[in-house]
Design a protein around this motif. Structure first.
Motif, mmCIF file in Angstrom:
data_model
loop_
_atom_site.group_PDB
_atom_site.id
_atom_site.type_symbol
_atom_site.label_atom_id
_atom_site.label_comp_id
_atom_site.label_asym_id
_atom_site.label_seq_id
_atom_site.Cartn_x
_atom_site.Cartn_y
_atom_site.Cartn_z
ATOM 1 N N VAL A 107 -36.872 5.415 28.832
ATOM 2 C CA VAL A 107 -36.206 5.497 27.533
ATOM 3 C C VAL A 107 -34.773 5.993 27.709
ATOM 4 C CG1 VAL A 107 -36.200 6.615 25.276
ATOM 5 C CG2 VAL A 107 -38.365 5.915 26.329
ATOM 6 N N VAL A 108 -33.830 5.262 27.141
ATOM 7 C CA VAL A 108 -32.431 5.678 27.087
ATOM 8 C C VAL A 108 -32.008 5.737 25.620
ATOM 9 C CG1 VAL A 108 -30.038 5.089 27.640
ATOM 10 C CG2 VAL A 108 -31.827 4.744 29.347
ATOM 11 N N ALA A 109 -31.463 6.854 25.211
ATOM 12 C CA ALA A 109 -30.980 7.004 23.846
ATOM 13 C C ALA A 109 -29.522 6.566 23.784
ATOM 14 C CB ALA A 109 -31.116 8.452 23.388
ATOM 15 N N VAL A 110 -29.195 5.733 22.804
ATOM 16 C CA VAL A 110 -27.824 5.257 22.603
ATOM 17 C C VAL A 110 -27.342 5.745 21.240
ATOM 18 C CG1 VAL A 110 -26.312 3.259 22.362
ATOM 19 C CG2 VAL A 110 -28.152 3.228 24.053
ATOM 20 N N GLY A 111 -26.338 6.591 21.234
ATOM 21 C CA GLY A 111 -25.757 7.095 19.999
ATOM 22 C C GLY A 111 -24.394 6.487 19.779
ATOM 23 N N ALA A 112 -24.165 5.912 18.598
ATOM 24 C CA ALA A 112 -22.899 5.243 18.288
ATOM 25 C C ALA A 112 -22.044 6.114 17.372
ATOM 26 C CB ALA A 112 -23.168 3.894 17.634
ATOM 27 N N LEU A 113 -20.779 6.222 17.721
ATOM 28 C CA LEU A 113 -19.834 7.014 16.934
ATOM 29 C C LEU A 113 -18.763 6.165 16.261
ATOM 30 C CD1 LEU A 113 -19.372 9.949 19.469
ATOM 31 C CD2 LEU A 113 -20.559 10.071 17.269
ATOM 32 N N ARG A 148 -28.822 16.305 23.618
ATOM 33 C CA ARG A 148 -29.745 17.267 24.222
ATOM 34 C C ARG A 148 -31.152 17.093 23.663
ATOM 35 N NH1 ARG A 148 -26.722 23.063 24.159
ATOM 36 N NH2 ARG A 148 -28.612 23.658 25.289
ATOM 37 N N GLU A 149 -31.247 16.841 22.373
ATOM 38 C CA GLU A 149 -32.559 16.624 21.757
ATOM 39 C C GLU A 149 -33.240 15.385 22.331
ATOM 40 O OE1 GLU A 149 -31.644 16.327 17.650
ATOM 41 O OE2 GLU A 149 -31.277 18.483 17.379
ATOM 42 N N GLN A 150 -32.454 14.358 22.622
ATOM 43 C CA GLN A 150 -33.031 13.118 23.155
ATOM 44 C C GLN A 150 -33.628 13.329 24.541
ATOM 45 O OE1 GLN A 150 -33.284 10.465 21.001
ATOM 46 N NE2 GLN A 150 -32.385 12.055 19.688
ATOM 47 N N VAL A 151 -32.922 14.006 25.427
ATOM 48 C CA VAL A 151 -33.476 14.210 26.764
ATOM 49 C C VAL A 151 -34.621 15.220 26.728
ATOM 50 C CG1 VAL A 151 -31.332 13.560 27.927
ATOM 51 C CG2 VAL A 151 -31.762 15.964 27.402
ATOM 52 N N ASP A 152 -34.543 16.193 25.827
ATOM 53 C CA ASP A 152 -35.656 17.133 25.698
ATOM 54 C C ASP A 152 -36.903 16.433 25.159
ATOM 55 O OD1 ASP A 152 -33.921 19.045 26.602
ATOM 56 O OD2 ASP A 152 -33.614 20.008 24.651
ATOM 57 N N GLY A 153 -36.692 15.304 24.460
ATOM 58 C CA GLY A 153 -37.798 14.537 23.934
ATOM 59 C C GLY A 153 -38.309 13.458 24.863
ATOM 60 N N GLY A 154 -37.725 13.334 26.053
ATOM 61 C CA GLY A 154 -38.256 12.402 27.040
ATOM 62 C C GLY A 154 -37.320 11.318 27.514
ATOM 63 N N ALA A 155 -36.128 11.202 26.949
ATOM 64 C CA ALA A 155 -35.190 10.184 27.433
ATOM 65 C C ALA A 155 -34.700 10.537 28.833
ATOM 66 C CB ALA A 155 -34.000 10.059 26.489
ATOM 67 N N VAL A 156 -34.566 9.515 29.695
ATOM 68 C CA VAL A 156 -34.092 9.759 31.057
ATOM 69 C C VAL A 156 -32.576 9.851 31.110
ATOM 70 C CG1 VAL A 156 -36.083 8.588 32.044
ATOM 71 C CG2 VAL A 156 -33.964 7.302 31.658
ATOM 72 N N GLY A 157 -31.919 9.485 30.029
ATOM 73 C CA GLY A 157 -30.472 9.551 29.960
ATOM 74 C C GLY A 157 -30.010 9.193 28.564
ATOM 75 N N VAL A 158 -28.727 9.469 28.302
ATOM 76 C CA VAL A 158 -28.140 9.221 26.986
ATOM 77 C C VAL A 158 -26.819 8.496 27.164
ATOM 78 C CG1 VAL A 158 -27.248 10.270 24.865
ATOM 79 C CG2 VAL A 158 -29.210 11.292 26.024
ATOM 80 N N VAL A 159 -26.544 7.550 26.255
ATOM 81 C CA VAL A 159 -25.253 6.858 26.215
ATOM 82 C C VAL A 159 -24.635 7.089 24.847
ATOM 83 C CG1 VAL A 159 -24.110 4.606 26.230
ATOM 84 C CG2 VAL A 159 -25.941 5.086 27.867
ATOM 85 N N LEU A 160 -23.371 7.456 24.828
ATOM 86 C CA LEU A 160 -22.615 7.562 23.585
ATOM 87 C C LEU A 160 -21.517 6.501 23.600
ATOM 88 C CD1 LEU A 160 -22.205 11.433 23.162
ATOM 89 C CD2 LEU A 160 -23.746 9.925 21.901
ATOM 90 N N THR A 161 -21.417 5.723 22.520
ATOM 91 C CA THR A 161 -20.351 4.732 22.383
ATOM 92 C C THR A 161 -19.351 5.229 21.354
ATOM 93 O OG1 THR A 161 -21.477 3.472 20.638
ATOM 94 C CG2 THR A 161 -21.955 2.871 22.931
ATOM 95 N N GLN A 162 -18.069 4.983 21.626
ATOM 96 C CA GLN A 162 -17.028 5.448 20.724
ATOM 97 C C GLN A 162 -15.740 4.685 20.979
ATOM 98 O OE1 GLN A 162 -16.086 9.645 22.504
ATOM 99 N NE2 GLN A 162 -14.175 8.607 22.028
ATOM 100 N N GLY A 163 -14.718 4.979 20.181
ATOM 101 C CA GLY A 163 -13.398 4.401 20.408
ATOM 102 C C GLY A 163 -12.747 5.000 21.636
#
Length: 338
Positions: free
Chosen positions: A7-13, A75-90
């Motif tokens: 699982v990878v969490a992707v957060g868009a800004l 931090r919540e995403q990896v604490d919930g089991g994601a192996v990594g996080v991606v943030l997209t932004q300008g």
């Protein structure tokens, strides 16, 4: 885990990567995280993506509280089991937001920041490739324990050193001082020698801290003929700290050095090099306005940090309540070193 895929969490800004136009006019951020992920070929084979829209802003409108809220979400995403996080932004503020995230990122899981120079409707849009690179980088075991990474144009950069070096080119992001940390080649994140990642700053309780006045740390960049008038005005506004972007290895005029000395008595003042590469000096020059002179007047040298990164480090330390001059100086000596 989902269907055997990590699982990878992707957060868009927001930003160019999420921008579109319905009538052929200039683009604005409109695309959700889900739509961004759906548009990337091969993404679902790489990971089980949990996509969430955190903001819908052009990057000049991002600020420190928005970035810190995104940090808490990551931090919540990896604490919930994601192996990594991606943030997209300008991209305009990406070199700053990634470093602010990096100062606090205390998880071994990768946090990868990416964006795009061309909107999804443009010929040769680079957003899908950058997002795929970021997700696969977040999945890679070799990406762990490296702090915050920036994935752009098939290169992987350490947040501490990355900079936007071109206003329009797809290869806008570079690490002018030490080069990229790694590369993305044929679907794989490859790294060279391990890079030092300073110990993360302890994150304060944002539920209460963001309700209080936040540190005000303006950045003043010197120029030919500068006698310090602007710095005098800035100091009179009683900020919590000041960063000065100096010539060469952090130098200012003799007249401005007098103003720096007065300001450094009132608030923590850090000087950095405005050149874009290379550190502040330590002992080479001794004339009024030189690095030796500014330190003697109470200013703190930023080392290898750019003025923008130095400002974020000072802001972060002040946010945590650190105001002791010697401890601030020690923090810059550590985090401003390779």
């Amino acid at each position: 885990m989902s269907s055997g895929r990590p699982v990878v969490a992707v957060g868009a800004l927001g930003g160019t990567i999420a921008s579109s136009s319905t009538d052929g006019s200039a683009v604005v951020p409109t695309l959700s995280a889900e739509r961004l992920a759906e548009a990337v070929p091969g993404l679902v084979e790489s990971a089980a993506v949990h996509a969430e829209t955190l903001a819908m802003l052009p990057s000049p409108s991002l600020d420190e509280p928005t970035v810190l809220r995104a940090l808490c979400w990551a931090r919540e995403q990896v604490d919930g089991g994601a192996v990594g996080v991606v943030l997209t932004q300008g991209t305009d503020t990406l070199e700053e937001t990634s470093y602010l995230l990096d100062l606090f990122w205390d998880r071994p899981e990768p946090l990868v920041v990416t964006g795009a120079m061309r909107s999804p409707q443009s010929a040769g849009a680079d957003g899908p490739a950058n997002l795929l690179t970021a997700v696969r980088t977040a999945v890679a075991p070799a990406s762990r324990d490296r702090g915050v990474l920036v994935a752009f144009d098939d290169e992987l950069h350490q947040a501490r050193w990355v900079a936007k070096t071109d206003s329009v080119a797809t290869g806008a992001f570079r690490s002018p001082v030490f080069g990229p940390l790694g590369r993305y080649v044929e679907g794989e994140a490859l790294y060279g020698a391990p890079a030092r990642h300073p110990v993360p700053v302890e994150l304060p309780d944002l539920r209460t801290r963001l309700e209080e006045p936040l540190p005000r740390v303006p950045l003043v960049v010197t120029h030919l003929g500068d006698k310090g008038e602007v710095l005098d005005v800035v100091t009179a506004a009683e900020p919590d700290g000041i960063v000065v972007g100096g010539f060469g290895a952090g130098h200012v005029s003799a007249e401005m050095a007098e103003v720096v000395g007065r300001a450094a008595v009132a608030v923590p003042l850090v000087f950095a090099s405005r050149t874009g590469a290379g550190p502040t000096g330590r002992a080479m020059y001794g004339y009024p306005g030189s690095e030796v002179d500014l330190v003697r007047r109470g200013a703190i040298a930023a080392g290898w940090l750019s003025p923008f990164k130095a400002r974020l480090l000072l802001w972060t330390l002040l946010l945590t309540g650190e105001t002791d001059g010697e401890r601030l100086r020690a923090a810059f000596a550590d985090r401003g070193a390779p």
